[in-house]
Structures are given as C-alpha cells and as structure tokens.
Write a protein that holds these residues in place. Structure first.
Motif, PDB file in Angstrom:
ATOM      1  N   ASN A   1       0.831  -1.204   0.000  1.00 15.21           N
ATOM      2  CA  ASN A   1       0.000   0.000   0.000  1.00 15.21           C
ATOM      3  C   ASN A   1       0.865   1.253   0.000  1.00 15.21           C
TER       4      ASN A   1
ATOM      5  N   ASN B   1       1.696   2.280  -3.271  1.00 16.18           N
ATOM      6  CA  ASN B   1       0.490   2.548  -4.065  1.00 16.18           C
ATOM      7  C   ASN B   1       0.057   1.330  -4.875  1.00 16.18           C
TER       8      ASN B   1
ATOM      9  N   ASN C   1      -2.591  -1.296  -4.356  1.00 17.03           N
ATOM     10  CA  ASN C   1      -3.759  -1.593  -3.534  1.00 17.03           C
ATOM     11  C   ASN C   1      -4.981  -1.705  -4.430  1.00 17.03           C
ATOM     12  N   HIS C   2      -6.129  -1.982  -3.849  1.00 14.91           N
ATOM     13  CA  HIS C   2      -7.356  -2.103  -4.643  1.00 14.91           C
ATOM     14  C   HIS C   2      -7.652  -0.821  -5.422  1.00 14.91           C
ATOM     15  N   GLN C   3      -7.397   0.309  -4.803  1.00 19.53           N
ATOM     16  CA  GLN C   3      -7.747   1.582  -5.437  1.00 19.53           C
ATOM     17  C   GLN C   3      -6.951   1.832  -6.715  1.00 19.53           C
ATOM     18  N   SER C   4      -5.696   1.432  -6.735  1.00 14.85           N
ATOM     19  CA  SER C   4      -4.874   1.638  -7.928  1.00 14.85           C
ATOM     20  C   SER C   4      -5.038   0.515  -8.946  1.00 14.85           C
TER      21      SER C   4
ATOM     22  N   GLY D   1     -12.905  -1.189  -6.606  1.00 19.48           N
ATOM     23  CA  GLY D   1     -11.598  -0.859  -6.068  1.00 19.48           C
ATOM     24  C   GLY D   1     -11.674   0.140  -4.934  1.00 19.48           C
ATOM     25  N   ALA D   2     -12.557   1.130  -5.071  1.00 17.18           N
ATOM     26  CA  ALA D   2     -12.702   2.142  -4.023  1.00 17.18           C
ATOM     27  C   ALA D   2     -13.243   1.532  -2.735  1.00 17.18           C
ATOM     28  N   THR D   3     -14.262   0.688  -2.849  1.00 14.86           N
ATOM     29  CA  THR D   3     -14.870   0.111  -1.653  1.00 14.86           C
ATOM     30  C   THR D   3     -13.929  -0.865  -0.955  1.00 14.86           C
TER      31      THR D   3
ATOM     32  N   PHE E   1     -10.672  -0.863  -1.054  1.00 15.03           N
ATOM     33  CA  PHE E   1      -9.571  -0.104  -0.452  1.00 15.03           C
ATOM     34  C   PHE E   1      -9.982   0.427   0.921  1.00 15.03           C
TER      35      PHE E   1
END
Length: 237
Positions: free
Chosen positions: A208, A211, A213-216, A223-225, A227
């Motif tokens: 993380n 960078n 992670n799920h968001q990236s 991905g947002a949820t 993360f």
C-alpha cells in the motif's frame, strides 16, 4: 472419440468458444476484436515471415487466426468465462498483492503463499522453434503470450496484466519440464517464490505504501470500496 484425447479437448474448446460468441451477440461488437487483430498484423504475419522492413529474427508468434481466438478468450476471461488462459502480471509486486489480498479460510493450513515468475523471452523463443518444426499443425504445442488490445478492460492496464495459453491438456510447469533439459540449467524458466502467511498484513501495508492496492489496481467502484474496507481490517493500512 477418447474424451481425454487432444482431438476431444480441441473440440470441447471450439464448441465452448463458439457458444460464447453466440451468447455475446448484442453485448459485444466482434469487429472491435478483429480490428485490433488486424492492427497487430503490422508486427507479425501468418506465414511466419516478418513484414517488410522488420527484423528477420523477430519472433514468429501466433497466427492471425490464433490471435483472434486468443482475443476472444481474453474477453471471456475478463467476464468470468472458463478459458485456457492463465492470468499473469508484469509486476512481481502486483502478483504479491493478489497472493495476499484474500484472507485464508479456516480450513486452509498452508504456511505460505506462492508467487510465480516466467522467463518470457526464452519461452517465446522455444515456442517459435516448435512452430518452425510443426508448420501445418492446427495449433502447435506452444505457449502463447496474450496481450489483448481491446479497450474495455481498464483493470488489465492498471494491473500490468497479460495471459499465457498452454497446449491443450498440458500445464505450464509440465510444458517447461518437457521442452528444457539439463543444458538449460543456467537459466531460470519458471520460478516459485513462497512467502509466509504470518507476514500477510506487513506485506499488504508495504505494498500500500508503494500505491499497490485495490484503489490503484481496480479503477472502479469495487476498487474504491475494497480499499476502504482494508483500512478497517488491517491496522495502519
């Protein structure tokens, strides 16, 4: 027909892909895949000869027909279809994320999780050697690297994703063992790296910080949820 024969396996895959193409009518424009395959003809040709002005030592690669078929498999894989493709990423750190993203189930007793690495240049070279010897085969016993060019898969871009396709009925490790001998021992063809489960949270926190992670890796609401969910589950994430 022997249900375990190469011919039977090829028939099953042909019918499976044909049914997917029929089911995808009205949901996918096949020209999008075919146009991208034609663009790819700029780098290789069906006859195994490089296009004018290119390096004569360039890899032969799959034929036009094989590339089109692999593009269909890749689209299906993205949407959950059972396919002959195997997912890879160009980044070992992204591979580590996917290895540790899921929590172990209570029934799992493994002490570690594995990350695999594949020597792409040597595998592609060996596959081209096999193609040269097996001209005329429906599909030679090669390993293809599939990098689909269709646009509706932003996750693939974010994850540095690609696929391999092995011969029918043969795993990648078995193919490597069959096609390389002791003379190739100076090279690593297929690498397996095992990391301990007890370091899961430390590894995910470290990724993380990079960078990863799920968001990236998932540029969408999923991905947002996920993360945000990880921030609840992992201390100092």
């Amino acid at each position: 027909m022997d249900p375990f024969s190469d011919e039977a396996a090829a028939t099953v895959r042909f019918e499976h892909l044909r049914r997917f193409k029929l089911a995808a009518r009205g949901r996918l424009n096949p020209q999008e895949l075919e146009e991208r395959v034609r663009l790819d003809d700029l780098t290789s040709s069906d006859e195994g000869e490089p296009p004018n002005g290119s390096n004569e030592n360039a890899p032969l690669g799959p034929t036009h027909k094989e590339r089109e078929q692999n593009n269909w498999w890749a689209v299906g894989q993205h949407h959950g279809l059972s396919t002959p493709l195997l997912d890879w990423t160009a980044s070992p750190f992204v591979a580590a994320f996917f290895a540790f993203a899921e929590e172990l189930r209570s029934c799992d007793n493994s002490e570690g999780r594995a990350i695999y690495g594949l020597n792409r240049p040597l595998v592609a070279q060996k596959s081209d050697e096999i193609r040269e010897k097996d001209i005329g085969s429906a599909r030679p016993p090669v390993v293809d690297f599939v990098e689909p060019l269709y646009r509706d898969n932003p996750r693939l871009v974010s994850q540095g994703g690609l696929f391999t396709r092995s011969p029918n009925g043969q795993g990648l490790a078995e193919w490597v063992e069959e096609n390389y001998n002791d003379e190739d021992e100076d090279y690593v063809l297929l690498l397996k790296l095992v990391l301990p489960n007890k370091n899961r949270e430390y590894i995910l926190r470290s990724l993380n910080a990079m960078n990863i992670n799920h968001q990236s890796l998932f540029p969408d609401l999923y991905g947002a949820t996920e993360f945000v969910n990880f921030k609840l589950r992992i201390d100092d994430y």
